[in-house]
Design a protein around this motif. Structure first.
Motif, PDB file in Angstrom:
ATOM      1  N   HIS A  14       0.763  -1.203   0.111  1.00 30.06           N
ATOM      2  CA  HIS A  14      -0.010   0.091  -0.072  1.00 30.06           C
ATOM      3  C   HIS A  14       0.901   1.356  -0.141  1.00 30.06           C
ATOM      4  O   HIS A  14       1.922   1.266   0.691  1.00 30.06           O
ATOM      5  N   ALA A  38      -6.039  -2.890   2.516  1.00 28.83           N
ATOM      6  CA  ALA A  38      -4.677  -3.262   2.614  1.00 28.83           C
ATOM      7  C   ALA A  38      -4.676  -4.051   4.149  1.00 28.83           C
ATOM      8  O   ALA A  38      -4.069  -5.191   4.150  1.00 28.83           O
ATOM      9  N   GLU A  46      -2.362  -2.093  -3.253  1.00 30.19           N
ATOM     10  CA  GLU A  46      -3.554  -1.769  -2.851  1.00 30.19           C
ATOM     11  C   GLU A  46      -3.632  -0.239  -2.261  1.00 30.19           C
ATOM     12  O   GLU A  46      -2.950   0.005  -1.636  1.00 30.19           O
TER      13      GLU A  46
END
Length: 271
Positions: A32, A57, A51
């Motif tokens: 992320h 995430a 993500e």
């Protein structure tokens, strides 16, 4: 197969992903980051899942790796609490989280993101990309053996792991950085060029001067003191060189540099 989620798509995440891919890790790896460019690059280079949504995430994670700057740790952990509505407690299982932020202690991490999160700290070397890195880890006393092993096994995928008490963790972090090796090599090579060697020969001679001695000590059985005495013959060139370096304040410069690193780590704990 467990899911390891990295919060932060910077250099340390990139080097860890390279090391984990080299080790053929079976973990599902997710990254992320708020920067879509970083996510695209990491996905292309390492074939990891990305993500952009923090909430999504974190909810995927079996292990959460907090790989952001120390100054951003509080912001990220508070954002997790905010985005999950009822905070981290809305996750329906215990969450093992590992912080890579230098200087930020476990007590601060636990305060920012409490139960059911279980915290550990780790400090991997950038050399983990090659599988020859070193990672220091530290755990709270309450962390289970099973969780300790999960953390150690992850980082053992790309090199040696050593457990350090948290009271000594910052000192170890300052000392073991591969930056010392790069800095010493660059300094010695520049000096070699000034002495008349061409750049390539200067780098070759300097690298062997540093690496050969360290490898001989690491792989051999002689003490460091014995090796120093063996290499520096009284009245010889090496003796004249190192004695002058010591007299010029080499040891003092190293101590001052380490002290500055420790002050930076302690300042990170207060941010």
């Amino acid at each position: 197969m467990s899911t390891v989620v990295f919060l932060g798509g910077g250099r340390i995440t990139s080097t860890m992903l390279a090391g984990l891919r080299l080790a053929k890790s079976r973990h599902r790896l997710v990254v992320h980051d708020r920067n879509p460019g970083k996510l695209r690059d990491l996905k292309k280079r390492y074939a990891v899942a990305v993500e952009p949504d923090l909430n999504s995430a974190v909810k995927q994670a079996d292990m959460l790796i907090v790989a952001v700057r120390p100054s951003s740790v509080r912001e990220v952990l508070r954002a997790i609490g905010n985005t999950l509505g009822n905070g981290i407690r809305s996750i329906d299982r215990p969450l093992l989280a590992v912080s890579l932020a230098a200087g930020v202690p476990l007590r601060v991490l636990s305060k920012l993101l409490g139960p059911p999160t279980r915290w550990a700290r780790a400090m991997p070397s950038p050399l983990c990309r090659s599988g020859r890195g070193l990672t220091a880890v530290t755990f709270p006393r309450i962390l289970s053996r099973a969780d300790r092993k999960r953390v150690e096994d992850l980082f053992a995928g790309f090199g040696q792991v050593v457990e350090i008490p948290e009271s000594k963790f910052d000192a170890f972090t300052v000392i073991y950085s591969c930056s010392h090796g790069y800095h010493a090599l660059a300094t010695l090579a520049r000096t070699a060029q000034a002495a008349g060697l061409d750049r390539n020969t200067a780098l070759l001679a300097s690298a062997h001067a540093l690496a050969d001695g360290i490898i001989a000590w690491r792989d051999g059985k002689d003490s460091l003191g014995t090796l120093v005495e063996e290499a520096v013959t009284p009245g010889g060139i090496a003796s004249a060189t190192v004695n002058k370096m010591d007299a010029a304040g080499y040891g003092r410069a190293v101590r001052q540099g380490v002290a500055a690193g420790l002050r930076r780590a302690r300042a990170n704990a207060r941010k």
